[in-house]
Scaffold this motif. Sequence first.
Motif, PDB file in Angstrom:
ATOM      1  N   ARG A  90       5.959 -17.185 -12.078  1.00  0.00           N
ATOM      2  CA  ARG A  90       6.214 -17.112 -10.631  1.00  0.00           C
ATOM      3  C   ARG A  90       5.135 -16.344  -9.900  1.00  0.00           C
ATOM      4  O   ARG A  90       4.921 -16.546  -8.699  1.00  0.00           O
ATOM      5  CB  ARG A  90       7.583 -16.447 -10.411  1.00  0.00           C
ATOM      6  CG  ARG A  90       7.967 -16.230  -8.973  1.00  0.00           C
ATOM      7  CD  ARG A  90       8.208 -17.563  -8.264  1.00  0.00           C
ATOM      8  NE  ARG A  90       8.632 -17.386  -6.901  1.00  0.00           N
ATOM      9  CZ  ARG A  90       7.822 -17.123  -5.880  1.00  0.00           C
ATOM     10  NH1 ARG A  90       6.516 -16.952  -6.084  1.00  0.00           N
ATOM     11  NH2 ARG A  90       8.300 -17.020  -4.658  1.00  0.00           N
ATOM     12  N   GLN A  91       4.387 -15.495 -10.619  1.00  0.00           N
ATOM     13  CA  GLN A  91       3.391 -14.629  -9.974  1.00  0.00           C
ATOM     14  C   GLN A  91       2.153 -15.387  -9.491  1.00  0.00           C
ATOM     15  O   GLN A  91       1.337 -14.840  -8.767  1.00  0.00           O
ATOM     16  CB  GLN A  91       2.945 -13.534 -10.950  1.00  0.00           C
ATOM     17  CG  GLN A  91       2.219 -14.066 -12.177  1.00  0.00           C
ATOM     18  CD  GLN A  91       1.679 -12.967 -13.070  1.00  0.00           C
ATOM     19  OE1 GLN A  91       1.360 -11.882 -12.568  1.00  0.00           O
ATOM     20  NE2 GLN A  91       1.587 -13.229 -14.358  1.00  0.00           N
ATOM     21  N   TYR A  92       2.024 -16.645  -9.856  1.00  0.00           N
ATOM     22  CA  TYR A  92       0.816 -17.373  -9.502  1.00  0.00           C
ATOM     23  C   TYR A  92       0.938 -18.166  -8.186  1.00  0.00           C
ATOM     24  O   TYR A  92       0.042 -18.930  -7.848  1.00  0.00           O
ATOM     25  CB  TYR A  92       0.420 -18.313 -10.641  1.00  0.00           C
ATOM     26  CG  TYR A  92      -0.095 -17.566 -11.853  1.00  0.00           C
ATOM     27  CD1 TYR A  92      -1.329 -16.928 -11.831  1.00  0.00           C
ATOM     28  CD2 TYR A  92       0.685 -17.462 -13.002  1.00  0.00           C
ATOM     29  CE1 TYR A  92      -1.783 -16.217 -12.925  1.00  0.00           C
ATOM     30  CE2 TYR A  92       0.240 -16.754 -14.113  1.00  0.00           C
ATOM     31  CZ  TYR A  92      -0.993 -16.130 -14.052  1.00  0.00           C
ATOM     32  OH  TYR A  92      -1.448 -15.418 -15.151  1.00  0.00           O
ATOM     33  N   PHE A  93       1.959 -17.977  -7.502  1.00  0.00           N
ATOM     34  CA  PHE A  93       2.054 -18.607  -6.176  1.00  0.00           C
ATOM     35  C   PHE A  93       2.993 -17.789  -5.289  1.00  0.00           C
ATOM     36  O   PHE A  93       3.912 -17.122  -5.790  1.00  0.00           O
ATOM     37  CB  PHE A  93       2.528 -20.063  -6.259  1.00  0.00           C
ATOM     38  CG  PHE A  93       3.913 -20.242  -6.808  1.00  0.00           C
ATOM     39  CD1 PHE A  93       5.017 -20.263  -5.963  1.00  0.00           C
ATOM     40  CD2 PHE A  93       4.129 -20.399  -8.174  1.00  0.00           C
ATOM     41  CE1 PHE A  93       6.294 -20.428  -6.472  1.00  0.00           C
ATOM     42  CE2 PHE A  93       5.401 -20.568  -8.681  1.00  0.00           C
ATOM     43  CZ  PHE A  93       6.491 -20.585  -7.837  1.00  0.00           C
ATOM     44  N   ALA A  94       2.725 -17.829  -4.003  1.00  0.00           N
ATOM     45  CA  ALA A  94       3.551 -17.142  -3.009  1.00  0.00           C
ATOM     46  C   ALA A  94       4.271 -18.193  -2.161  1.00  0.00           C
ATOM     47  O   ALA A  94       3.777 -19.307  -1.972  1.00  0.00           O
ATOM     48  CB  ALA A  94       2.693 -16.257  -2.126  1.00  0.00           C
ATOM     49  N   SER A  95       5.426 -17.853  -1.666  1.00  0.00           N
ATOM     50  CA  SER A  95       6.200 -18.817  -0.865  1.00  0.00           C
ATOM     51  C   SER A  95       6.440 -18.280   0.535  1.00  0.00           C
ATOM     52  O   SER A  95       6.539 -17.068   0.750  1.00  0.00           O
ATOM     53  CB  SER A  95       7.534 -19.127  -1.549  1.00  0.00           C
ATOM     54  OG  SER A  95       8.283 -17.949  -1.727  1.00  0.00           O
ATOM     55  N   LYS A  96       6.514 -19.216   1.471  1.00  0.00           N
ATOM     56  CA  LYS A  96       6.795 -18.914   2.885  1.00  0.00           C
ATOM     57  C   LYS A  96       5.867 -17.813   3.401  1.00  0.00           C
ATOM     58  O   LYS A  96       6.302 -16.763   3.875  1.00  0.00           O
ATOM     59  CB  LYS A  96       8.259 -18.514   3.063  1.00  0.00           C
ATOM     60  CG  LYS A  96       9.233 -19.615   2.620  1.00  0.00           C
ATOM     61  CD  LYS A  96      10.678 -19.219   2.804  1.00  0.00           C
ATOM     62  CE  LYS A  96      11.605 -20.317   2.304  1.00  0.00           C
ATOM     63  NZ  LYS A  96      13.030 -19.969   2.415  1.00  0.00           N
ATOM     64  N   VAL A  97       4.585 -18.110   3.315  1.00  0.00           N
ATOM     65  CA  VAL A  97       3.557 -17.134   3.672  1.00  0.00           C
ATOM     66  C   VAL A  97       3.166 -17.308   5.139  1.00  0.00           C
ATOM     67  O   VAL A  97       2.758 -18.400   5.556  1.00  0.00           O
ATOM     68  CB  VAL A  97       2.306 -17.315   2.783  1.00  0.00           C
ATOM     69  CG1 VAL A  97       1.216 -16.324   3.199  1.00  0.00           C
ATOM     70  CG2 VAL A  97       2.668 -17.123   1.315  1.00  0.00           C
ATOM     71  N   LEU A  98       3.265 -16.234   5.913  1.00  0.00           N
ATOM     72  CA  LEU A  98       2.830 -16.251   7.309  1.00  0.00           C
ATOM     73  C   LEU A  98       1.341 -15.953   7.357  1.00  0.00           C
ATOM     74  O   LEU A  98       0.893 -14.875   6.939  1.00  0.00           O
ATOM     75  CB  LEU A  98       3.607 -15.227   8.132  1.00  0.00           C
ATOM     76  CG  LEU A  98       3.184 -15.084   9.608  1.00  0.00           C
ATOM     77  CD1 LEU A  98       3.384 -16.393  10.362  1.00  0.00           C
ATOM     78  CD2 LEU A  98       3.943 -13.949  10.277  1.00  0.00           C
TER      79      LEU A  98
END
Length: 658
Positions: A549-557
């Motif tokens: 899970r650490q290799y992508f971020a979600s709902k990034v502003l």
Amino acid sequence: MALITLRRNLCHLSDFRIHGALAALKSQPVNHVHKVVGERLGPRFSSRQPEPFRVRFHHARCKEFHSENGNDLPPAGEPVFSHDRDGFEQNLKSMDEQIFYRRLNSSASSEEVLSFINTLETLPDTMAAAALQRVCEVAQKDGEQRLPKAVLENPVFQALCVPFEQEPSKLSNTSLVTALQALTLLDVGPQSNLLRSLVAECQHRLHRGGLEVHGLCVLGESLIQLQGPGCATLDLIIYQLQGENLETFPPEDIVALYRILQACAEKADQHQTFLNKINNFALSIVSNLSPKSISQVLTALVVLDQTQALPLVIKLGKYVVRHIPHFTNQELRKVLEAFIYFGHNDRFLTTALEQHVASLCLTLDPEVVSTVTEYCSRKRILSEPILNAVAETFVCQLEKFSPSQISELIEAFGRLNYLPPNASALFRKLEDRLFTHINYFPPKTLLKLLHSCSLIECHPVNFMAKLFSPYFLQRLLGEESHLDRLSLAQLTQLLLTSILECPFYKGPKLLPKYQVKSFLTPCCSLETPVDFQLYKFVMSGLIDSLGARQYFASKVLTPYCYTIDVEIKLDEEGFVLPFTVNEDVHKRVALCIDGPNRFCLNSKHLLGKEAIKQRHLRLLGYKVVQIPYYEIETLKSRLELVEYLQRKLFSQNAGICW
């Protein structure tokens, strides 16, 4: 059925020997006529049981009417005496009602109606009421707000009204309410003696419980017209209607009932139980409703906020499809507004609208054009036949469209991300209109219009300086203490557009205090929130594909106001970095997990606000990878999902390594 002898209403018996219709009445003022009528009618009716009421005109021969029935005509100069009752009864028996009503309905003017009535010797009260109604109908069709003076002073019309004013108790219920309904079509003044007499008699019968369903409905609508929905008698009418069996109501009375309750919309909660019964029963009569009635029922359902009556709305929608060519412009507009309100759409309705709009392309009313366009826009219906016809109508008849209607049309093109074939002519016309009449556009309307242009890459460069000027912003603010969130977001996106897509623009910029930080807000958002179920499914596949899970971020502003569904960071060699790393980030990948709400209805065509977002992200340096729902829906297992994401992320052209 009552018969009204209008001959007695006209003049003294000796005057009937004058040849020609109503000659005696012409020589006497109306007050004199009323006095004579009172003197003649009073003793006659007080000394015996009430007898049938009739309208009687004096004339030499009943030429037109009786000749159609094949009756022999008397000699031109032969007088007819009022005591010859056998002759009167014979005349009535020979009257053909179908011929009468056909001739009455074919009359195109009040004068023609009265001229026809003047050829008849006697009239039952129901026919007299129908004649009165026709006089008012044709006057209304001519655009009159009230009966012309020539009609009011016409001796035939005056004679027609006398029994309704002076002896309403002798009338049948049908004649009484028909006459009342007729006179409320036009403004004759609530203080009119005739109206006052009819209303008083109706209320008298109402309190006695003597009015049937149709009479109650007509009285209710008439009182609303004359006294407003606050009329105290209206509650009694609705109460009595609630006690009736709905199965005995003809369709036209069910529609009238909806209109009455619509006028009392503020009391809808009190009548909700009754409304539920009506809504359920109305399902059985939809097939019998005319286009006008369907439009009126849908309008009432909107005003009464009957969101729980969706089965009725859906069934009405099926019959609307059949009647599309038969609606008037106003009726069609009300129907579409109701469907917008209830969120109803139907592919058959869309097809019918396409055929209708295309066939009447350049003759449709601007209000209808804007409503049809709004319907397509609200329901995300990308109908090229409709939008092309709208664009053609706009180019050919631009001067007929108001600023708000122009804005609604352009907003639809922007929302649906569609450029019609005549786009160059359309936007050239629009620009000319704005240059010459820009001050006629309210500030918010102008902002929405120009923002919609930018969504489909028709950038309003010539007007950006005006939008960003302090004067326009002050007008936009108006009397409010602060600008609304949507207006600020639209201004901010226009600023971003000027920087990214119009680098040649060198005019003033939007001040920082008017700029928003995010285009994604709970309401009035310039972005569509990610579909939660689709997002969870893709997330599980990404974890399997990237390993953790650490290799992508979600709902990034982002710093540019857009919110990215999933962001993946890459180093210079294209390897994936943990999302917590901020150094050595060479490339950013933006995964757009596009659910159905980001596309036009049942299509693979992105909405305008999603298209501009992806366009801007690319110009900002992001690698945009689109994950559309229609591709995800074809995957049958988690393994297929992982393979799909690996193809999307690690293809030769993606530049991503793992």
